[in-house]
Write an enzyme that holds these catalytic residues in place. Structure first.
Site, PDB file in Angstrom:
ATOM      1  N   PHE A 138       3.785 -68.241 -37.566  1.00 24.57           N
ATOM      2  CA  PHE A 138       4.312 -68.108 -38.930  1.00 24.57           C
ATOM      3  C   PHE A 138       4.106 -66.676 -39.383  1.00 24.57           C
ATOM      4  CE2 PHE A 138       4.160 -68.024 -43.531  1.00 24.57           C
ATOM      5  CZ  PHE A 138       5.363 -68.648 -43.826  1.00 24.57           C
ATOM      6  N   ASP A 223      -0.827 -60.138 -36.413  1.00 25.23           N
ATOM      7  CA  ASP A 223      -0.685 -60.607 -37.793  1.00 25.23           C
ATOM      8  C   ASP A 223      -2.004 -61.256 -38.211  1.00 25.23           C
ATOM      9  OD1 ASP A 223      -0.237 -62.079 -40.105  1.00 25.23           O
ATOM     10  OD2 ASP A 223       1.716 -62.859 -39.472  1.00 25.23           O
ATOM     11  N   LYS A 252      -3.343 -62.046 -47.668  1.00 22.55           N
ATOM     12  CA  LYS A 252      -4.136 -63.137 -48.254  1.00 22.55           C
ATOM     13  C   LYS A 252      -5.530 -62.758 -48.764  1.00 22.55           C
ATOM     14  CE  LYS A 252      -1.650 -67.089 -46.495  1.00 22.55           C
ATOM     15  NZ  LYS A 252      -0.761 -66.929 -45.341  1.00 22.55           N
TER      16      LYS A 252
HETATM   17  C1  LIG Z   1       0.668 -66.594 -45.230  1.00 21.43           C
HETATM   18  C2  LIG Z   1       1.067 -65.860 -44.007  1.00 21.43           C
HETATM   19  C3  LIG Z   1       2.122 -64.923 -44.017  1.00 21.43           C
HETATM   20  C4  LIG Z   1       2.971 -64.696 -45.233  1.00 21.43           C
HETATM   21  O1  LIG Z   1       2.266 -64.155 -46.290  1.00 21.43           O
HETATM   22  P1  LIG Z   1       2.937 -64.078 -47.761  1.00 21.43           P
HETATM   23  O2  LIG Z   1       1.916 -63.344 -48.566  1.00 21.43           O
HETATM   24  O3  LIG Z   1       3.152 -65.493 -48.215  1.00 21.43           O
HETATM   25  O4  LIG Z   1       4.209 -63.341 -47.620  1.00 21.43           O
HETATM   26  C5  LIG Z   1       2.362 -64.206 -42.865  1.00 21.43           C
HETATM   27  N1  LIG Z   1       1.638 -64.405 -41.747  1.00 21.43           N
HETATM   28  C6  LIG Z   1       0.635 -65.290 -41.692  1.00 21.43           C
HETATM   29  C7  LIG Z   1      -0.153 -65.441 -40.448  1.00 21.43           C
HETATM   30  C8  LIG Z   1       0.327 -66.066 -42.805  1.00 21.43           C
HETATM   31  O5  LIG Z   1      -0.660 -66.986 -42.744  1.00 21.43           O
END
Ligand SMILES: *Cc1c(COP(=O)(O)O)cnc(C)c1O
Length: 395
Positions: A138, A223, A252
């Site tokens: 994701f 990521d 986050k």
């Molecule tokens: C939550 C998340 C995203 C997206 O972050 P947003 O702040 O909602 O755009 C991208 N990569 C990972 C691994 C995530 O958990």
């Protein structure tokens, strides 16, 4: 105001993009949130891994307040020390060379993808634009980061998606090798796949990706939007595999509750993104950067990170002994619970809510992302609630 009237206003005012739990939260302190009626909930979700120090941490509020009372925004037309200090702190602590600030995880990943394609373009010209990502990953909700997300359910309605993303199974180096050709410029992965079901990658796989990236001059993008900033017991989760990526993305937990995204690159990539090539009006906002600097100072100490790892171990041990729990996985305080067949995680999460516990789901799993500094007392109480819900569960 009653929950029903709040919900009615919501239904009349907001696009229905979220499946929400039936509760309206109003305030919080530590790892405890309160609803409109004053009912308390132990929060094992941290606003999806965001409130890393819980609600209304005194030092956090003081740092944010001080900046708010100095100036709330300048724009990136000018230098600002609060933003610059936050970037320098990130570089010093992660060993990366440069930072770009955005406002979310998706934006951090957009920057990473642009950087990888630009790096490749500068060196090899057109045609090397393919980014390999993992099945079940994701990476965000923009049209490009949806394309980067290796799950078919996200590839609907909004066509055409950004092209040149291909997906490969996690922990399968041979499958990744089979995708190697002269169209590839980058590999992007999460060390623990969060939304995909709290799936840790093997260290050997992460190391193998590093070696392949070195061999082919692919940009290795990690990521760490969910795994970063202490969540797994290290500042970055990729440290568990003793690997240094070319690009790391954060969001986050970095802002502790204020919106920030950061894309970090290693030496050799410092000037790939040059003036006018990328930007963000809000990116690096001083209030948000003051928050992030405070979070970094607090979280990135050996004692704090060791406490996260220790708490994570103890949580997992308790969970493993609970009824209807088939498997517990994850790293540090990023934890997934596989329930016995036939028990829907969403139903358990709703029962927990009724009993005063906020808990997340990921696919078919229950998911915990508690505040990193949750008190022993709140932790024990939250686990007690979950245990009693599971004990009373009749399939
Ligand atoms: C939550 C998340 C995203 C997206 O972050 P947003 O702040 O909602 O755009 C991208 N990569 C990972 C691994 C995530 O958990």
């Amino acid at each position: 105001m009653s929950f029903d009237s709040i919900k009615q206003t919501h239904d009349d005012a907001l696009m229905p993009t979220y499946g929400r739990f039936p509760v309206a939260l109003t305030s919080g302190k530590g790892a405890t949130a309160y609803d409109e009626d004053g009912k308390a909930y132990i929060d094992f979700g941290s606003g999806i891994g965001v409130t890393s120090l819980g609600y209304c941490d005194e030092g956090y509020m003081a740092a944010v307040n001080a900046q708010l009372h100095t100036a709330q925004h300048f724009s990136n037309l000018y230098y600002n020390k609060t933003q610059i200090d936050c970037a320098a702190s990130l570089c010093r602590r992660t060993g990366m060379a440069r930072v770009f600030f955005g406002n979310s995880g998706a934006e951090a990943n957009e920057c990473a993808i642009k950087l990888a394609r630009k790096y490749s373009f500068d060196k090899y010209g057109k045609g090397r634009s393919t980014v390999i990502t993992l099945c079940n990953s994701f990476h965000g909700r923009t049209v490009t980061t949806l394309a980067a997300t290796g799950q078919d359910v996200f590839h609907n309605y909004f066509f055409p998606f950004t092209g040149d993303f291909v997906y490969t199974p996690a922990n399968d180096l041979d499958a990744l090798k089979a995708l190697a050709d002269d169209t590839v410029c980058a590999v992007m992965l999460e060390c623990v796949q969060g939304e995909g079901g709290v799936m840790p990658l093997d260290d050997a796989f992460i190391q193998g990706v590093r070696a392949l990236c070195d061999e082919h001059d692919w940009v290795m993008i990690v990521d760490e939007v969910q795994t970063g900033i202490g969540r797994t017991g290290k500042l970055l989760a990729v440290e568990h595999a003793a690997v240094k990526p070319d690009v790391v993305t954060l969001a986050k937990g970095l802002g502790g509750g204020l919106p920030i995204g950061a894309c970090l690159c290693a030496e050799g990539f410092e000037t790939v993104m040059s003036a006018g090539m990328h930007g963000s009006t809000f990116g690096g906002n001083p209030v948000v950067c003051a928050a992030a600097s405070y979070i970094l100072d607090t979280v990135d100490t050996p004692a704090f990170l060791a406490a996260v790892a220790d708490k994570g171990d103890r949580i997992r041990a308790r969970l493993a002994a609970m009824p209807h729990v088939q498997e517990v996985r994850g790293k540090g305080m990023m934890i997934g619970i596989v329930l016995e067949d036939g028990i829907a995680a969403k139903d358990v999460a709703n029962a927990c809510l009724a009993s005063g516990l906020l808990i997340l789901t990921a696919k078919t799993l229950l998911r915990l992302l508690p505040p990193l500094n949750i008190s022993e007392e709140e932790l024990a109480r939250g686990l007690d609630i979950l245990e009693s819900v599971l004990k009373e569960w009749n399939q």
